[in-house]
Design a protein around this motif. Structure first.
Motif, short mmCIF file in Angstrom:
data_model
loop_
_atom_site.label_atom_id
_atom_site.label_comp_id
_atom_site.label_asym_id
_atom_site.label_seq_id
_atom_site.Cartn_x
_atom_site.Cartn_y
_atom_site.Cartn_z
N ILE A 231 0.84 -1.19 0.00
CA ILE A 231 0.00 0.00 0.00
C ILE A 231 0.88 1.25 0.00
CG2 ILE A 231 -1.74 1.31 1.28
CD1 ILE A 231 -2.82 -1.28 0.05
N GLU A 232 0.48 2.24 -0.78
CA GLU A 232 1.27 3.48 -0.92
C GLU A 232 1.22 4.35 0.32
OE1 GLU A 232 0.26 7.29 -3.47
OE2 GLU A 232 1.10 5.72 -4.76
N GLU A 233 0.05 4.47 0.94
CA GLU A 233 -0.13 5.41 2.04
C GLU A 233 0.70 5.04 3.27
OE1 GLU A 233 -3.38 6.07 -0.74
OE2 GLU A 233 -2.56 4.26 0.17
N GLU A 234 1.40 6.05 3.82
CA GLU A 234 2.27 5.83 4.97
C GLU A 234 1.48 5.51 6.24
OE1 GLU A 234 5.51 5.57 5.49
OE2 GLU A 234 5.86 5.66 3.34
N TRP A 235 0.24 6.01 6.33
CA TRP A 235 -0.51 5.78 7.56
C TRP A 235 -0.78 4.30 7.80
CZ3 TRP A 235 -5.09 3.35 6.88
CH2 TRP A 235 -5.78 3.52 5.68
N HIS A 269 3.83 -3.69 8.00
CA HIS A 269 4.87 -2.69 7.73
C HIS A 269 4.95 -2.31 6.26
CE1 HIS A 269 6.91 -6.48 6.86
NE2 HIS A 269 7.76 -5.80 6.15
N PHE A 270 4.28 -3.06 5.40
CA PHE A 270 4.30 -2.76 3.96
C PHE A 270 2.93 -2.44 3.39
CE2 PHE A 270 4.13 -7.39 4.62
CZ PHE A 270 2.90 -7.68 4.06
N GLY A 271 1.87 -2.71 4.17
CA GLY A 271 0.52 -2.50 3.65
C GLY A 271 -0.52 -3.22 4.46
N VAL A 373 -3.30 0.50 -3.86
CA VAL A 373 -2.54 -0.75 -4.02
C VAL A 373 -1.48 -0.54 -5.10
CG1 VAL A 373 -2.65 -3.18 -4.67
CG2 VAL A 373 -4.53 -2.14 -3.38
N THR A 374 -0.22 -0.74 -4.74
CA THR A 374 0.86 -0.61 -5.72
C THR A 374 1.36 -1.96 -6.23
OG1 THR A 374 2.52 -0.51 -3.95
CG2 THR A 374 1.62 1.58 -4.74
N GLY A 375 0.89 -3.04 -5.63
CA GLY A 375 1.30 -4.37 -6.05
C GLY A 375 1.09 -5.38 -4.93
N VAL A 376 1.61 -6.59 -5.14
CA VAL A 376 1.49 -7.64 -4.13
C VAL A 376 2.88 -8.07 -3.68
CG1 VAL A 376 -0.72 -8.48 -5.01
CG2 VAL A 376 1.41 -9.47 -5.89
N ARG A 377 2.95 -8.75 -2.58
CA ARG A 377 4.22 -9.30 -2.08
C ARG A 377 4.60 -10.51 -2.92
NH1 ARG A 377 7.21 -6.31 1.44
NH2 ARG A 377 7.57 -7.97 2.96
N GLY A 378 5.73 -11.11 -2.62
CA GLY A 378 6.26 -12.19 -3.45
C GLY A 378 5.82 -13.58 -3.02
N TYR A 379 6.40 -14.59 -3.69
CA TYR A 379 6.05 -15.99 -3.43
C TYR A 379 6.33 -16.41 -1.99
CZ TYR A 379 5.35 -16.97 -8.40
OH TYR A 379 4.88 -16.98 -9.69
N GLU A 380 7.30 -15.74 -1.35
CA GLU A 380 7.65 -16.14 0.02
C GLU A 380 6.50 -15.88 0.99
OE1 GLU A 380 8.81 -11.84 -0.47
OE2 GLU A 380 9.04 -13.68 -1.64
#
Length: 442
Positions: A231-235, A269-271, A373-380
């Protein structure tokens, strides 16, 4: 008859059980060998559902199909030949009692995935399946038919130009596998159940995709799915660790709503993550390109008018307080500063000075808190892999390859996936059972 099952996860263990059971039922001597590159079976199954293992969903057949995201029609034979009740019966018969929780999700009574693995392992031992651990398959061993090559010619890998060449009908038949280290293991049938790319530490390293591609099977691009959003937003990061229940989430691409769901979510911490977000991600991966928006409804049980009345009531009860001190009944404490900042209303403003327009704008924010939404996390961090072996190259009634006779596929390796709630494991159980049963009988 010798059946080799490659992969000791959910689909592979079930396939080995089904193949051995079929041999018993038809009175034939069927030797079943289960090859697993890890030091134990069910390594990914062990961490499923945060270690609790949501083994299936107890809903009806319409519900199962409704929650399959990709190629649901392909699963008709698999689901009807070995459904969720059959899975539950097998596990309970093998000593793993089950319980049904909210959303018809099925878990072991103990809440330990190890009990599911133990039940499957008991069945494997009882049926005298040969288990070979620390065993990795390097290539498929197969023989081309005379119209493709000289009669009797053996293949371990296919040159690129041959792999790309397509013809109607099978181009050869399986003879076994070539193991890492150079040893051959012959078989009448080979069943690939090697999983996808998610949680590579459990052995899901994509080996099955390479084996399928070498033999010319079509491949659908693989992507992580049921995965958290960036997620882009810092909040969002300010709220790391905050979990919300009974909220509604809408995923939008442009002006179009792609998904809407109700449930639980978690700020990270990322979204954002959590069951509700993971389900939304499956739609995002399938239908969105690039940025999209999430609209979070913090009070889905109330429509806008009802919510405005609720906010007005709270404000009247706190009319002599400042705005920042009047929101304790609406939100968790950690969310209050964020909501105040996004509302544009001064936190020091007395509640009795808040205008009707400000109040209604604030209610609108509660009903549609926006996130980019700027994208998704990886396979991990992905629960499953979307994509895989094209079902066009696989017979849905048997799960046998249409290109290589005696080669079968099951589980996440195939281009099949579903939403959260036990549905992906049901795909693994059903396809594993169908493929194992037909491999031993055909």
């Amino acid at each position: 008859m010798h059946v080799i099952v490659v992969g000791g996860g959910a689909a592979g263990m079930m396939a080995a059980i089904a193949a051995a059971q079929a041999g018993t039922e038809i009175g034939a001597k069927v030797r079943v060998t289960l090859l697993e590159q890890n030091e134990k079976l069910g390594k990914k199954l062990f961490i499923t559902g945060k270690g609790r293992c949501n083994v299936t969903n107890a809903g009806d057949m319409d519900n199962l199909f409704a929650n399959v995201m990709t190629n649901a029609k392909f699963l008709y034979s698999a689901f009807y030949s070995f459904d969720n009740r059959a899975v539950m019966d097998l596990l309970e018969t093998e000593g793993c009692p089950l319980k049904i929780e909210r959303g018809e999700r099925v878990f072991p009574v103990s809440d330990h995935s190890s009990d599911v693995i133990a039940a499957l392992t008991r069945a494997i031992k009882r049926l005298q399946v040969e288990v070979c651990l620390h065993t990795r398959v390097k290539s498929l061993w197969w023989e081309e038919f005379p119209d493709e090559a000289a009669e009797g010619q053996e293949s371990f890998a296919v040159p690129e130009k041959r792999a790309e060449k397509k013809k109607k009908g099978p181009i050869g038949k399986v003879r076994g596998v070539l193991l890492e280290g150079g040893k051959r293991m012959s078989a009448d049938r080979v069943l690939l159940a090697t999983g996808g790319l998610s949680y590579a530490s459990t052995g899901s390293t994509g080996d099955g995709y390479l084996l399928a591609k070498e033999t010319g099977h079509g491949m659908i691009e693989c992507r992580p799915s049921l995965v958290p959003f960036r997620i882009e937003e810092e909040w969002c990061r300010e709220l790391m660790g905050l979990s919300l229940r009974n909220v509604s989430l809408s995923l939008r691409s442009g002006s179009k709503e792609i998904y809407r769901g109700f449930g639980e979510m978690l700020f990270t911490h990322f979204g954002v993550s959590g069951p509700l977000v993971l389900s939304a991600s499956s739609y995002y991966v399938s239908k969105c390109k690039g940025e999209a928006r999430l609209l979070l409804d913090l009070k889905p049980a109330l429509d806008e008018q009802q919510l405005d009345k609720r906010v007005l009531r709270d404000f009247e009860e706190s009319r002599n307080k400042q705005f920042k001190n009047a929101l304790g009944n609406l939100f968790p404490a950690r969310l209050i500063p964020v909501m105040i900042r996004l509302s544009g209303i001064s936190q020091e403003k007395p509640v009795n000075e808040i205008t009707r327009e400000e109040r209604r704008t604030f209610a609108g924010l509660i009903k549609a808190l926006p996130m980019t939404v700027t994208g998704v996390r990886g396979y991990e961090e992905a629960v499953i892999t979307k994509g895989g072996v094209s079902v066009r190259d696989v017979n849905p009634s048997t799960l046998e390859s249409k290109r290589i006779q005696g080669l079968y596929f099951a589980g996440e390796l195939l281009d099949l996936d579903a939403l959260t709630g036990g549905y992906n494991l049901q795909i693994a159980w059903s396809t594993g059972h169908l493929a194992g049963d037909r491999a031993a009988r055909c």
